[in-house]
Design an enzyme around this catalytic site. Structure first.
Site, PDB file in Angstrom:
ATOM      1  N   LYS A  11       0.767  -1.037  -0.009  1.00  0.00           N
ATOM      2  CA  LYS A  11      -0.057   0.072  -0.024  1.00  0.00           C
ATOM      3  C   LYS A  11       0.849   1.175   0.067  1.00  0.00           C
ATOM      4  O   LYS A  11       1.960   1.185   0.198  1.00  0.00           O
ATOM      5  CB  LYS A  11      -0.771  -0.157   1.272  1.00  0.00           C
ATOM      6  CG  LYS A  11      -1.861  -0.966   1.148  1.00  0.00           C
ATOM      7  CD  LYS A  11      -2.957  -1.159   2.258  1.00  0.00           C
ATOM      8  CE  LYS A  11      -4.037  -2.053   2.299  1.00  0.00           C
ATOM      9  NZ  LYS A  11      -4.904  -1.911   3.444  1.00  0.00           N
ATOM     10  N   TYR A  51     -12.328  -2.356  -3.828  1.00  0.00           N
ATOM     11  CA  TYR A  51     -12.949  -2.562  -2.662  1.00  0.00           C
ATOM     12  C   TYR A  51     -14.476  -2.478  -2.458  1.00  0.00           C
ATOM     13  O   TYR A  51     -14.948  -2.100  -1.338  1.00  0.00           O
ATOM     14  CB  TYR A  51     -12.487  -1.254  -1.543  1.00  0.00           C
ATOM     15  CG  TYR A  51     -10.724  -1.782  -1.240  1.00  0.00           C
ATOM     16  CD1 TYR A  51     -10.579  -2.788  -0.266  1.00  0.00           C
ATOM     17  CD2 TYR A  51      -9.777  -0.828  -1.586  1.00  0.00           C
ATOM     18  CE1 TYR A  51      -9.339  -3.212   0.186  1.00  0.00           C
ATOM     19  CE2 TYR A  51      -8.499  -1.369  -1.054  1.00  0.00           C
ATOM     20  CZ  TYR A  51      -8.261  -2.481  -0.345  1.00  0.00           C
ATOM     21  OH  TYR A  51      -6.982  -2.729   0.079  1.00  0.00           O
ATOM     22  N   ARG A 104       2.589  -6.484   9.209  1.00  0.00           N
ATOM     23  CA  ARG A 104       1.799  -5.230   9.928  1.00  0.00           C
ATOM     24  C   ARG A 104       2.604  -4.882  10.938  1.00  0.00           C
ATOM     25  O   ARG A 104       2.377  -3.667  11.538  1.00  0.00           O
ATOM     26  CB  ARG A 104       0.594  -5.626   9.937  1.00  0.00           C
ATOM     27  CG  ARG A 104      -0.187  -5.357   8.239  1.00  0.00           C
ATOM     28  CD  ARG A 104      -1.508  -6.032   8.250  1.00  0.00           C
ATOM     29  NE  ARG A 104      -2.496  -5.434   7.299  1.00  0.00           N
ATOM     30  CZ  ARG A 104      -3.468  -6.199   6.684  1.00  0.00           C
ATOM     31  NH1 ARG A 104      -4.001  -7.239   7.200  1.00  0.00           N
ATOM     32  NH2 ARG A 104      -4.141  -5.606   5.601  1.00  0.00           N
ATOM     33  N   ASN A 114      -2.056   0.274   6.658  1.00  0.00           N
ATOM     34  CA  ASN A 114      -1.681  -0.785   7.373  1.00  0.00           C
ATOM     35  C   ASN A 114      -0.652  -1.902   6.386  1.00  0.00           C
ATOM     36  O   ASN A 114      -0.749  -2.987   6.390  1.00  0.00           O
ATOM     37  CB  ASN A 114      -2.695  -1.716   7.895  1.00  0.00           C
ATOM     38  CG  ASN A 114      -3.739  -2.357   6.821  1.00  0.00           C
ATOM     39  OD1 ASN A 114      -3.413  -1.887   5.797  1.00  0.00           O
ATOM     40  ND2 ASN A 114      -4.811  -2.959   7.165  1.00  0.00           N
ATOM     41  N   HIS A 117      -2.192  -5.432   1.310  1.00  0.00           N
ATOM     42  CA  HIS A 117      -3.355  -6.022   1.045  1.00  0.00           C
ATOM     43  C   HIS A 117      -3.176  -7.510   0.670  1.00  0.00           C
ATOM     44  O   HIS A 117      -2.159  -7.767   0.096  1.00  0.00           O
ATOM     45  CB  HIS A 117      -4.194  -5.592   0.167  1.00  0.00           C
ATOM     46  CG  HIS A 117      -5.383  -6.409  -0.420  1.00  0.00           C
ATOM     47  ND1 HIS A 117      -6.537  -6.345   0.015  1.00  0.00           N
ATOM     48  CD2 HIS A 117      -5.400  -7.181  -1.466  1.00  0.00           C
ATOM     49  CE1 HIS A 117      -7.169  -7.272  -0.574  1.00  0.00           C
ATOM     50  NE2 HIS A 117      -6.440  -7.604  -1.448  1.00  0.00           N
ATOM     51  N   GLU A 128      -9.245 -11.166  -7.801  1.00  0.00           N
ATOM     52  CA  GLU A 128      -8.391  -9.905  -7.696  1.00  0.00           C
ATOM     53  C   GLU A 128      -7.241  -9.967  -8.662  1.00  0.00           C
ATOM     54  O   GLU A 128      -6.644  -8.905  -9.138  1.00  0.00           O
ATOM     55  CB  GLU A 128      -8.027  -9.896  -6.014  1.00  0.00           C
ATOM     56  CG  GLU A 128      -9.138  -9.469  -5.348  1.00  0.00           C
ATOM     57  CD  GLU A 128      -8.592  -9.408  -3.915  1.00  0.00           C
ATOM     58  OE1 GLU A 128      -9.406  -9.172  -2.928  1.00  0.00           O
ATOM     59  OE2 GLU A 128      -7.313  -9.645  -3.453  1.00  0.00           O
TER      60      GLU A 128
HETATM   61  P1  ADP Z   1      -7.690  -6.700   5.614  1.00  0.00           P
HETATM   62  O1  ADP Z   1      -7.116  -5.939   4.775  1.00  0.00           O
HETATM   63  O2  ADP Z   1      -7.010  -7.521   6.848  1.00  0.00           O
HETATM   64  O3  ADP Z   1      -8.210  -8.292   4.813  1.00  0.00           O
HETATM   65  P2  ADP Z   1     -10.570  -5.905   5.580  1.00  0.00           P
HETATM   66  O4  ADP Z   1     -10.836  -6.755   4.313  1.00  0.00           O
HETATM   67  O5  ADP Z   1     -11.415  -6.231   6.702  1.00  0.00           O
HETATM   68  O6  ADP Z   1      -9.116  -6.031   6.124  1.00  0.00           O
HETATM   69  O7  ADP Z   1     -10.434  -4.297   5.462  1.00  0.00           O
HETATM   70  C1  ADP Z   1      -9.953  -3.965   4.052  1.00  0.00           C
HETATM   71  C2  ADP Z   1      -8.979  -2.536   4.507  1.00  0.00           C
HETATM   72  O8  ADP Z   1      -9.954  -1.550   5.087  1.00  0.00           O
HETATM   73  C3  ADP Z   1      -7.965  -2.722   5.676  1.00  0.00           C
HETATM   74  O9  ADP Z   1      -6.967  -3.403   5.228  1.00  0.00           O
HETATM   75  C4  ADP Z   1      -7.758  -1.505   6.072  1.00  0.00           C
HETATM   76  O10 ADP Z   1      -6.857  -0.558   5.238  1.00  0.00           O
HETATM   77  C5  ADP Z   1      -9.128  -0.929   6.005  1.00  0.00           C
HETATM   78  N1  ADP Z   1      -9.902  -0.847   7.029  1.00  0.00           N
HETATM   79  C6  ADP Z   1     -10.353  -2.021   7.831  1.00  0.00           C
HETATM   80  N2  ADP Z   1     -11.027  -1.624   9.081  1.00  0.00           N
HETATM   81  C7  ADP Z   1     -11.069  -0.241   9.094  1.00  0.00           C
HETATM   82  C8  ADP Z   1     -11.234   0.510  10.174  1.00  0.00           C
HETATM   83  N3  ADP Z   1     -11.904   0.231  11.239  1.00  0.00           N
HETATM   84  N4  ADP Z   1     -10.944   1.852   9.970  1.00  0.00           N
HETATM   85  C9  ADP Z   1     -10.395   2.191   8.970  1.00  0.00           C
HETATM   86  N5  ADP Z   1      -9.941   1.578   7.973  1.00  0.00           N
HETATM   87  C10 ADP Z   1      -9.948  -0.044   8.165  1.00  0.00           C
HETATM   88 MG    MG Z   2      -9.734  -8.066   3.093  1.00  0.00          MG
END
Ligand code: ADP
Ligand code: MG
Length: 144
Positions: A11, A51, A104, A114, A117, A128
């Site tokens: 990212k 997304y 992370r 973070n 992805h 994807e």
């Molecule tokens: P992951 O990336 O671990 O699969 P998710 O698919 O749940 O997590 O979420 C996608 C992305 O959205 C996360 O990597 C993060 O960048 C963002 N995100 C998720 N939860 C939050 C939150 N509570 N506040 C802000 N950004 C979030």
């Molecule tokens: Mg995810």
């Protein structure tokens, strides 16, 4: 056990920190190979579409803004159980909860910025990968 492919995105926060190489090394040291990779600056439309699954979540607009704040490295990773293996190497979504030694834990600042992805299922991985890559941009070890 099966050889799989999965999509990784380094990212904008991690690209800005100049840790592309360190992150790719984590994948390689854990048995995954980079079989396709490119730097992209996502458009708002691309980030929104990628997304789309999170459209109703309160952080969607913030997530799209963050993902379009700078270039990202999109890669296809291949190896044994690549989807789960990549998620394990990445660590929990919230870096505050990520295990020691995960990407992370070591490179991410916050739950939104973070660092990486990773696809969360084999089916999503296929979709994807197809979102970003043409067939002739992927070089599977299984075919060479
Ligand atoms: P992951 O990336 O671990 O699969 P998710 O698919 O749940 O997590 O979420 C996608 C992305 O959205 C996360 O990597 C993060 O960048 C963002 N995100 C998720 N939860 C939050 C939150 N509570 N506040 C802000 N950004 C979030
Ligand atoms: Mg995810």
């Amino acid at each position: 056990m099966a050889i799989q492919q999965t999509l990784s995105i380094i990212k904008p926060d991690a690209v800005k920190k100049n840790v592309i190489g360190e992150i790719l090394t984590r994948f390689e040291k854990n048995g995954l190979s980079v079989i396709g990779s490119k730097l992209l600056f996502l458009s708002k439309e691309q980030a929104e579409k990628f997304y789309e699954i999170h459209k109703e979540r309160p952080f969607y607009a913030e997530l799209v803004a963050f993902m379009t704040s700078g270039p990202v490295l999109v890669s296809v990773l291949e190896g044994e159980e690549a989807v789960a293996k990549n998620r394990e190497i990445m660590g929990a979504t919230n870096p505050a909860e990520a295990a020691e030694g995960t990407i992370r834990k070591d490179f991410a600042e916050s739950i939104d910025a973070n660092a990486v992805h990773g696809s969360d299922s084999h089916e999503n991985a296929i979709n994807e990968i197809l979102f970003f890559f043409k067939e002739d941009e992927i070089f599977s070890k299984l075919e060479v």
